[in-house]
Every structure is written in structure tokens, then in C-alpha cells.
Design a protein around this motif. Structure first.
Motif, PDB file in Angstrom:
ATOM      1  N   TRP A  52      48.306 -28.859 -60.802  1.00  0.00           N
ATOM      2  CA  TRP A  52      47.246 -27.880 -60.528  1.00  0.00           C
ATOM      3  C   TRP A  52      47.381 -26.680 -61.462  1.00  0.00           C
ATOM      4  N   MET A  70      57.256 -19.647 -53.403  1.00  0.00           N
ATOM      5  CA  MET A  70      58.237 -18.811 -52.706  1.00  0.00           C
ATOM      6  C   MET A  70      58.397 -19.252 -51.255  1.00  0.00           C
ATOM      7  N   LYS A  91      57.909 -22.255 -50.195  1.00  0.00           N
ATOM      8  CA  LYS A  91      58.552 -23.577 -50.211  1.00  0.00           C
ATOM      9  C   LYS A  91      60.059 -23.443 -50.367  1.00  0.00           C
ATOM     10  N   ILE A 114      52.973 -17.934 -54.865  1.00  0.00           N
ATOM     11  CA  ILE A 114      53.398 -17.482 -53.530  1.00  0.00           C
ATOM     12  C   ILE A 114      53.803 -18.694 -52.695  1.00  0.00           C
ATOM     13  N   GLY A 115      53.044 -19.793 -52.835  1.00  0.00           N
ATOM     14  CA  GLY A 115      53.407 -21.026 -52.127  1.00  0.00           C
ATOM     15  C   GLY A 115      54.780 -21.526 -52.536  1.00  0.00           C
ATOM     16  N   LEU A 152      58.293 -25.696 -58.934  1.00  0.00           N
ATOM     17  CA  LEU A 152      56.968 -25.068 -58.889  1.00  0.00           C
ATOM     18  C   LEU A 152      56.035 -25.891 -58.014  1.00  0.00           C
ATOM     19  N   LEU A 153      55.346 -25.206 -57.106  1.00  0.00           N
ATOM     20  CA  LEU A 153      54.369 -25.895 -56.264  1.00  0.00           C
ATOM     21  C   LEU A 153      53.136 -26.233 -57.100  1.00  0.00           C
ATOM     22  N   GLY A 154      52.733 -27.510 -57.094  1.00  0.00           N
ATOM     23  CA  GLY A 154      51.478 -27.891 -57.748  1.00  0.00           C
ATOM     24  C   GLY A 154      51.493 -27.789 -59.254  1.00  0.00           C
ATOM     25  N   TYR A 155      52.541 -28.344 -59.892  1.00  0.00           N
ATOM     26  CA  TYR A 155      52.655 -28.349 -61.364  1.00  0.00           C
ATOM     27  C   TYR A 155      51.364 -28.788 -62.032  1.00  0.00           C
ATOM     28  N   ALA A 205      49.702 -20.551 -56.042  1.00  0.00           N
ATOM     29  CA  ALA A 205      50.742 -21.561 -56.282  1.00  0.00           C
ATOM     30  C   ALA A 205      52.113 -20.873 -56.349  1.00  0.00           C
TER      31      ALA A 205
END
Lengths: 215, 827
Positions: free
Chosen positions: B287, B342, B344, B339-340, B282-285, B337
């Protein structure tokens, strides 16, 4: 655009404004609709692009900055603050402010009818038909004798509730003389479907005539 | 002992009793989680059938299919069932089933409480179902505004079914919230620090805390409205000093957080599944965790946006409008986060991913219309129209049902051990997606054209005929899609097509169990060193099964697990769970008798039911603990930790602390209501205010001093090895004095039926008296336990809970008396 607007006409349509208040709100709606469509298109495009292959890899830190700080925080904050400012400005224009030519009427709801009375014609009441002068601001003082109802003339103003023990004041104004459909818009039991009324906006002459009729 | 022998031994220890009779005595989260989910989906079907009846009625103008009376029951029960009997229990079931596995432990903190919560839901739901079958269901809208729901305008039993049935069901939500909070904070695999928790656990932690602070205002509102209906205490009657707006405040203080209570677990599902579907993390856990917490806090500050048309003062409107639009910011953080994430990774269009894409499209539209209705002038037009109905379905179906279906297809192999054989899920998705948007996109339009919510019919001259017909057709397509999902789940259970372990190549611990997950989850509790332990060590499932980690030796034949430090996850306490028992279902049934006696106005039965519940609760607590000192327990790998009977802060302390958080919110809501009536209600001041009584105040002060000093003395003398009896008796005397003080206070209060002021004083005083009884029962229980030999200077956990409740009683009694006397002192 003309086709869309004609599709919006109707006796109860909020998008067929009959006065300044509803015109302000209808404009607000069209602006928000266009903005929402643009944002929705952006999100769908970003989703679709995620499936394309051969993207350049980004570092975690750079990704977080773009996606979370940029798109997640800054972008909605900017959009929402401008919308909020627009909404507050629009709301200010709808307030029942003091003015010299305001007509005052009273609306009292009960299951399932409306009784209207008039400051300019003391003792005069009408049932299910509200008379107002056209092209003049009108303040409607709304209350109820039984359960909660809501006073709504979709082409003239937003709705405001009739709450036992409280009096709420709604400003409305009709651009031209004519007949406008009104509804009660808070569920009140089995007679709710047909709990409606009519607003008749008068020209100055016919308003004077209405006030002077002696019952 | 090899892995297979260990599996057999642990299964014998942890299994529920064989056959269907086992359902009544099971306390295992695997069983209860699935029971919650199956029951919730049963109600989803009922609520769906009601929705179809609504759409059938509205498909054509002047429809004679259902009259307004029946239609009132249809739309009310559709809302009630979907909110209270489907969404919330489905969340509880999902969390109860998944969390112990994700957290690397063997069960929830209080297995019997899980069962009690389930049976309260079962019996409470059954009450509402019976009302529907007999045509006496609630019919005034799911938010039940008085005076329409008062006894003048709703004299029938319909409204009471709502107030009593829903309050009964809420018990299960509060139970689940308490134990989810304690389980997530304290029952995890060794080494799983807060920062290594699966993101789903963070979401559920936040949601559980929201339930503890969001549901009490509704419970209070329901109690007050039922008191008004049953005994004429006029909280909402304006002629007698009440105000119907008080209900709206209490209801939406619950109702708005409720939306996020439903959405956040679904967001947790997305945050869990989406990275796996994209083969990345996950991008930015951090956050996302921060956004979740921010959303939870903000959601308590925007209840008034459901009341924009009630004549709230202008500045108030501006504040709540700002809060309501800005709540979109933390939601946007999560959406981007995801969509980011995905971008990534490399997203795969597997079936759960399809439903997630359905979620994105639907929920983003719902969020955008949500921002629109947060703008006050626009809300004045669309409030109580079909536009709002459309908006809330985009949010709830998009934000809850689509993620739930993604989760269903994702975790189904874990529950059944099978993989899908027939490819029905894709067909179902297409029908659901198209059907949903056809139904509800059209409803936005017809709402703008002036169609109100909750009308049972309309005329052809209104110009809504075509849109409504299209909307109804869409609704039936949607329903057909959902039936296919149901069919596929049934086929999945029937057709033996074994799935591989960890079919999605996920990194979290729930996939480290054998499939389907065994009753004990893990043969040994693994040591966790990152957020994705299965990616660190693909061999982990085998090592767990071989018993290489903690508690891998089932020699003593007990249901064992570990309590860890909240922040670091270091093992701290050794837990032995109770075995299968019918105590929870019995206690839920007796609780049900209490609610039934109120519903059917057989008031003499209520005290007997209360005595029954108290007796069973004492029996419940009696089975815990030990008559001899246990000493530190070996948990494997050379580590020794104390048993929960021999610590200062046992699980009971933690559970009580969080239950008191909910309780304090209820009390706070009561004080809010009191202040609201005093300052806003038109019928104030009452004929007279009570004046402070020296007798009441002095008795209360003596009582508090004795209670606090007594329990403190009991704890300290027990620790020294002396008997705590004297201290307990002093505390009991103090509690008795508090009871006398409150009774004296009530004899001087005005009649509870003449004015809302008197009614409020009676509720305040009774609240204090209920807590006097609870504290007294606890002290009597402790005296009995001491006599029976359950206490020693080592086994001090017995004395941990009572001080919390006594302290709470003292603080609330002081506040009750202060607030009750305040208007008299000011006036």
C-alpha cells in the motif's frame, strides 16, 4: 467567540469581512479550522494510544483494513470530497456574474502606484484611491503596465493578479460606505512595502456626487 | 583467505587516495555521499543565518536593519539555498550514501558520474555563494517571475546568478537521478527481487523518476529566460508575443513536484526507521509503495494551485482544486500506515523516535493547512501572505528537516562507528520543536491579519508587532537547537566511543557492514531471501565478511560488482568499475567555465568550453571496455555471467535511456511552451508564419532514413563478425544531412528577436542541431573505437548506446519540423 472575533479586527484582516465575498471566505476558514483541529486531535490521540501497553494483538490483514483502507483512504476521501463541494459552492458565489446593478471600474498597476478609471465617468481617473458605490457589486478589471502586481482589498475580496497583456476581472462589494485598505500582493521590487491604495465606498448620494464632479 | 586479509585486500582496491587530496579523485559513494551531505548542511547553516537575518528585520516595526534592496537578496537567497543547495543535495547525498549498502552492493551504477554531479553542485553552489558575499545575489524572489526578472526591471547580474548557477547545480540532480534509477533497478544483491527491496529504495526510485520529469521544465525555463536576458529573445515579453505566465507554468510544473521530491525521501526515512523503533515491520508495504507512486503521478497534476490568483479560467480552477485536495489521500495512507505500524509493534521512545513524533505533529498541521489553501476562495485571501509562508515551512521543515534529523541520529553510528556520549539530542529536540511552532504557528495568524510575504517592514498601526516579535524569538530558539545538533555531530566524530554493530536491531543490509562502513561495503555480495535479511540470519555479517557469497574473491584486484535482473534479482552481468580519477572534477570545472562564460557575457569562450567538455567526455568513455574477448566470468558459488562489455544492454544503455526520458521532458516542455504562446499569449499571431520548405523536408527524410539504416547495418554486421565501418559512415552521412536540413530551416525562420514565434523556432532548431552534434560525435567515437580494436561480435556493448540517441534525434527532428510548420499550414 466574541473575544476571538474582536482579535480578528484590523484594517487588513481577512477575518473582519466588509462584504459578502469576504464573509463567505471567512466562514469557509472557520469551518476548515474547526475540521482541521478535530482531525489533528484524532491523529495525536492515535499516536499517544500507540504507546499504551497491553493492547490486543491484531492480525496483519485486519490492521491493513482498519488503518489503510478505513483511515487512510475512506476517511480523507469523504472529508475532502465534502470540503471540495463546499469550496466549489463558495467559489461560485464569488464569480463576477452578469447583474443589472454592477458598477465597472478599471485598475491599472505600475511600480508603485495604482491608477483607477470608471465606466460610469469616462475620462475620469484617480491615483491610489479607488471610489466605489457601497452595497452594490463592483467589477474591477485589473491589469498592469510593467511587472506583475496583485490587487487585494483584504476586507472586501480575495486577491487577483495584474499580469502584463491580460485583464482579470474581480468582483467585490462593500456592505457599508467607508474606507478600506488595499494592497498590492505580488513582490515587485524595492518599493513593494509601500505599494498600497485606499478604497472609498460611497453611499448612493455621495457616489452620484463623485461621478458628477467635473474636473 | 581469512576475513581480515580479505578486508585489507578489498580496502586497498576500493579506497580513495589518502589525505585531503583524495577528495578530488574519489569516485566512491561512501565518500561522495558524505561530501554531498556535509556540503548540504553547510548550506543549511548559511540559509539558516539568512532566515535569522529575516526574522531580525521583521522583529520590530519600521526596522532599519536591512533596507528593501538587501532584504530582497536575503529572502530570495534563503529560499534558493534551502531548496536547491540544501534540500535536494541532502537527499542525493543520503541516497548515494545509503542505497548501495541497503541494496547489498558495492557502489552506485556510475561512480564517476556521482563525482561529476558532486563537483557540479560544488562549483554551482560556489557561484551563488560568491554572489551573496559580494551583495549581488538574486533579489526577485526564489520563483523569479518575469517581467520583474527581465532585463528592463532587473538589469544587474543578480538574476543571471540564479539562472546560471541553479542550472549548473541542476546537472547534479539529473546525474544523481539517472544513476539512482539505474542503481535501484539493476545494482542489487542477488535474490533481492523488487518486492524484497527496502522501502527506502522504492521511495528513492520514485523520487529519481520525478526528478527526471520534474526538473527539465525548470531547466528549460531558465534557458529561455537567460536567452531573453542575454540575447533579447522575447519569450516572456508581452509586447513581442511572449507571455510572463509561460514562466509561471514552467516554474510550477517543476515547483510542485519539487515539494514531493523533497518530502518523499523523508517519508522513506520514516518508513525505514519507524518500524525499527517499534520492533516490527512496516504495515502495508505494498500500500505504501502504491501510495508513493500515486503521489508522484498526482503531484504533476496540481502545479496550477500556485497560480490560483492569475486569472485561470473557472473550470481549470475547479479541476486543479480537486486534484490539490485529493493529493492528501495518498499522504493520509502513509500517515495512517505509520501510526498503524506503531500500534502493531511496541514503539520505543528512542531519540530518532522523538524526531519522528515531531514530524507527525508538524507535518499533519502542514498537510491540513495545505488542504485549506487548495480550496480556491480561501487561497485568494491567503495567497502571498505569511499564512502561506507558515504553511510551507510546516510542510518542508516538518516533512523534511524533522525526518532528516531522525535519520541523522539513526545512521550516524553507521558513518562514524561511534555512539553518542553526551545526551544533547533530546535537549536539541525540545528547543527545535518549541522554537519551530512558536515561530510559524504565529505566522499563520499574522498572515490572516493581512501581512504579505516578502515585505521588508511594516508599521505599528498594522497591529502585527507582538506576533512578529514572538515569531522572531521562536526563530532564535529554533536556531539554538540546530546549533546543538551540529555540536553533537562534531562531538560524535571526535569522541571515541565505539558503537555496537546494528545498534537499533534493524533488519536491512546497511547494518551488515562493519562500522564505520568500509569503502567496499560488503566483502561478498549476500544472497537475499526476504525484506529483512538480518533478521533471517543474525550471523549474516560474519558470513559476508568470510566471503561466503558472491564476488568474495578479490584476486584480480578490480572493483567488481553485479547487475541483476530487474524483477527477480537474479545475477546477470559482471561489472568492473573505474578506479579513482580526477576526470570528474576536471570535467565539472570545464563545465563551470562554460557557465561562467555565459554569466560574465564572455561568449567567445563558451564554444571552447563545450569542445573541452566533449573531449573529456570522449576520454571518459574511452577508458571503458576491453580489447580482447573476456568470456563469461565466475562470480562465486559456481555461477557464470557475462561482463558488461559483452551484452546487448550495458549500463550505458540504461543510463542513456533514462537521460533521454529527462531530455524528452525538456523537449516536451518546449513544445508545451510553443503551444501555450500560440494559443494564450496576447501578441499572436506574429507578422507571418513560415511555410513548409520542400528542400528542408526532403533532406530531413533522406537524413533520417540513412541514419537509421546505417546504424542498424553497423549493429547487425558487427554481430555477424564483420566490420561495422560502412554502416557507421552511412549513419554519419545521414546525421550530416539532418544537420543541413535544420540549418536550412533556421535560415528561413524569422528573426529570433522580433517576436516570440521566431525565438521559439530558433530554440527548436538549435535543440535539433545540438543533438545532431551529439550523434555525430558518438559515431566518430565508435569509428575510432573500432579502429583501436574495442569491438567484436562478442564485445557488442560498444554499439548499444548510439542507436538510442540516433533514434531520439530522428523522432525529435520530425517533431520539430512538423510543429514549426503547423501554424503556417493551419493559417
Amino acid at each position: 467567540m466574541a473575544a476571538v472575533v474582536s482579535g480578528c479586527a484590523g484594517p487588513l484582516s481577512t477575518l473582519d469581512p466588509g462584504g459578502p465575498a469576504t464573509r463567505t471566505i471567512a466562514n469557509l476558514w472557520w469551518v476548515m479550522l474547526l475540521g482541521a483541529m478535530a482531525i489533528f486531535a484524532l491523529v495525536v490521540a492515535l499516536l499517544a494510544l500507540a504507546f499504551r501497553s497491553g493492547r490486543a494483538p491484531r492480525t496483519q490483514v485486519a490492521s491493513e483494513r482498519v488503518w489503510i483502507v478505513g483511515l487512510g483512504l475512506a476517511f480523507p476521501a469523504a472529508v475532502l470530497l465534502s470540503l471540495l463541494a463546499y469550496g466549489l459552492w463558495a467559489g461560485e458565489r464569488l464569480l463576477p456574474r452578469e447583474a443589472a446593478d454592477v458598477a465597472r471600474v478599471h485598475a491599472q498597476a505600475e511600480r508603485w502606484s495604482w491608477t483607477f478609471s470608471y465606466d460610469d465617468a469616462p475620462g475620469r481617473t484617480t491615483t491610489d484611491i479607488l471610489h466605489i458605490p457601497a452595497s452594490r457589486p463592483v467589477d474591477v478589471a485589473i491589469t498592469t503596465t510593467d511587472v506583475i502586481h496583485s490587487f487585494w482589498v483584504p476586507r472586501l475580496a480575495g486577491k487577483l493578479d495584474a499580469i502584463p497583456g491580460h485583464v482579470n476581472v474581480l468582483r467585490l462589494e462593500a456592505d457599508v460606505a467607508g474606507t478600506y485598505a488595499g494592497l498590492s500582493a505580488e513582490y515587485s521590487g524595492p518599493g513593494y512595502d509601500r505599494h498600497s491604495f485606499t478604497v472609498i465606498a460611497h453611499t448612493p448620494d455621495s457616489w452620484r456626487a463623485f461621478l458628477e464632479v467635473d474636473e | 583467505m581469512n576475513a581480515l586479509a580479505r578486508h585489507r585486500r578489498l580496502t586497498a582496491i576500493w579506497s580513495s587516495n589518502p589525505g585531503w587530496k583524495g577528495w578530488f579523485s574519489t569516485v566512491n559513494h561512501n565518500d561522495l555521499g558524505l561530501m554531498f551531505l556535509v556540503t548540504a548542511f553547510f548550506y543549511f547553516l548559511i540559509g539558516g543565518v539568512l532566515a535569522m537575518l529575516i526574522r531580525a528585520q521583521l522583529a520590530t516595526p519600521r526596522s532599519a536593519f536591512a533596507g528593501p534592496e538587501i532584504y530582497g537578496q536575503l529572502f530570495t537567497m534563503h529560499g534558493v539555498i534551502m531548496m536547491f543547495l540544501f534540500a535536494i543535495p541532502a537527499i542525493e547525498g543520503l541516497a548515494i550514501y545509503l542505497l548501495p549498502k541497503m541494496l547489498g552492493t558495492r557502489d552506485m551504477a556510475y561512480p564517476r558520474l556521482t563525482a561529476y554531479g558532486y563537483w557540479c553542485y560544488f562549483f554551482g553552489g560556489a557561484m551563488l555563494l560568491v554572489s551573496l558575499l559580494f551583495g549581488i545575489a538574486p533579489d526577485s524572489g526564489w520563483f523569479m517571475y518575469p517581467p520583474l526578472t527581465g532585463r528592463i526591471y532587473s538589469p544587474g547580474i543578480n538574476t543571471d546568478f540564479w539562472l546560471i548557477g541553479i542550472t549548473f547545480v541542476e546537472i547534479s540532480a539529473i546525474c544523481a537521478a539517472v544513476e539512482l534509477t539505474v542503481s535501484i533497478l539493476r545494482y542489487r544483491a542477488p535474490g533481492m527481487s523488487l518486492g524484497r527491496m527496502p522501502i527506502f529504495a522504492w521511495y528513492i526510485l520514485v523520487v529519481a523518476l520525478m526528478i527526471l520529469t520534474g526538473f527539465p521544465p525548470l531547466i528549460l525555463g531558465s534557458i529561455l529566460l537567460e536567452l531573453e536576458r542575454a540575447f533579447g529573445m522575447p519569450f516572456f515579453q508581452v509586447e513581442l508575443g511572449g507571455d510572463s505566465l509561460l514562466w509561471q507554468h514552467l516554474f510550477w510544473l517543476f515547483g510542485h513536484p519539487e515539494v514531493y521530491i523533497i518530502f518523499l525521501p523523508a517519508a522513506g526515512v520514516i518508513s525505514t526507521i519507524l518500524p525499527v523503533m517499534s520492533s516490527t515491520t512496516l504495515l502495508g508495504y505494498r500500500w505504501v509503495v502504491a501510495a508513493t507512486v500515486a503521489l508522484a503521478i498526482l503531484s504533476f497534476g496540481l502545479w496550477v494551485h500556485h497560480m490560483f490568483t492569475t486569472g485561470i479560467p473557472h473550470m481549470g480552477l475547479a479541476f486543479f482544486s480537486a486534484a490539490s485536495t485529493l493529493v492528501a489521500v495518498p499522504t493520509a495512507v502513509q500517515v495512517f500506515a505509520w501510526i498503524g505500524t506503531m500500534w502493531k509493534g511496541t514503539p520505543r521512545l528512542l531519540l530518532p523516535m522523538l524526531y519522528i513524533l515531531g514530524f507527525f505533529v508538524t507535518f499533519v498541521i502542514g498537510g491540513l493547512t495545505g488542504v485549506m489553501v487548495a480550496v480556491v476562495p480561501f487561497d485568494w485571501q491567503v495567497h502571498d501572505t505569511a499564512f502561506v509562508t507558515a504553511h510551507l515551512h510546516y510542510v518542508l521543515f516538518g516533512g523534511f528537516v524533522f525526518p532528516l534529523l531522525a535519520g541523522l541520529y539513526y545512521w550516524l553510528p553507521l558513518a562514524t562507528g561511534r555512539k553518542r556520549y553526551f545526551r544533547l539530542g533530546q535537549v536539541a529536540f525540545a528547543l527545535i520543536f518549541v522554537g519551530f511552532h512558536v515561530t510559524f504557528l504565529a505566522m499563520h495568524w499574522v498572515g490572516l491579519m493581512g501581512q504579505r510575504r516578502r515585505i521588508s517592514t511594516y508599521g505599528p498601526e498594522d497591529g502585527w508587532t507582538a506576533i512578529n516579535l514572538i515569531s522572531s524569538i521562536g526563530g532564535f530558539v529554533l536556531a539554538f537547537g540546530l546549533v546543538i545538533v551540529l555540536l553533537e555531530v562534531v562531538l560524535n566524530v571526535i569522541v571515541r566511543h565505539r558503537s555496537l554493530r546494528n545498534p537499533w536491531r534493524s533488519g536491512t543490509l546497511e547494518w551488515a557492514t562493519t562500522m564505520p562502513a568500509p569503502a567496499y561495503n560488503f566483502a561478498s555480495l549476500p544472497q537475499v531471501n526476504s525484506r529483512e535479511p538480518l533478521w533471517d540470519d543474525p550471523n549474516l555479517p560474519t558470513r559476508i565478511a568470510r566471503g561466503e557469497f558472491y564476488l568474495g574473491d578479490p584476486a584480480n584486484g578490480q572493483r567488481e560488482t553485479l547487475i541483476v535482473d530487474i524483477a527477480t534479482g537474479t545475477p546477470q552481468q559482471h561489472v568492473v568499475y573505474p578506479n579513482n580519477t580526477r576526470l570528474p572534477i576536471c570535467m565539472a570545472a570545464v563545465t563551470g567555465i562554460f557557465f561562467l562564460s555565459i554569466l560574465l557575457k564572455v561568449f567567445w569562450l563558451a564554444p571552447f568550453a563545450m569542445v573541452g567538455v566533449a573531449t573529456l567526455a570522449m576520454r571518459w568513455a574511452w577508458t571503458l571496455g576491453s580489447k580482447k574477448d573476456l568470456g563469461d566470468q565466475p562470480i562465486g558459488r559456481g555461477v557464470l555471467v557475462p561482463n558488461i562489455a559483452e551484452v546487448d544492454r550495458p549500463p550505458g544503455w540504461w543510463g542513456s535511456a533514462f537521460l533521454l526520458v529527462a531530455n524528452a521532458t525538456l523537449f516536451g516542455s518546449l513544445l508545451f511552451g510553443y503551444a501555450f504562446l500560440w494559443t494564450i499569449a496576447p501578441g499572436w499571431p506574429p507578422p507571418f508564419f513560415v511555410t513548409p520548405s520542400a528542400l528542408v523536408l526532403i533532406t530531413a527524410i533522406i537524413g533520417m532514413a540513412a541514419a537509421v539504416a546505417g546504424i542498424g547495418h553497423a549493429v547487425s554486421s558487427n554481430r555477424r563478425g564483420a566490420k561495422p565501418v560502412a554502416g557507421l559512415l552511412i549513419a554519419l552521412a545521414g546525421i550530416a544531412a539532418l544537420g543541413v536540413s535544420l540549418l536550412a530551416f533556421l535560415t528561413m525562420a524569422p528573426s529570433p528577436t522580433s517576436h516570440a514565434y521566431g525565438a521559439t523556432l530558433w530554440v527548436l532548431g538549435s535543440y535539433g542541431l545540438v543533438h545532431v552534434l551529439v550523434a555525430a560525435l558518438m559515431l566518430v567515437f565508435l569509428l575510432l573505437r573500432q579502429q583501436a580494436g574495442y569491438m567484436s561480435s562478442q564485445r557488442r556493448a560498444e554499439l548499444a548506446v548510439a542507436p538510442l540517441w540516433i533514434g531520439y534525434l530522428c523522432v525529435t527532428t520530425a517533431l520539430i519540423l512538423f510543429c514549426a510548420y503547423l501554424p503556417g499550414m493551419v493559417a
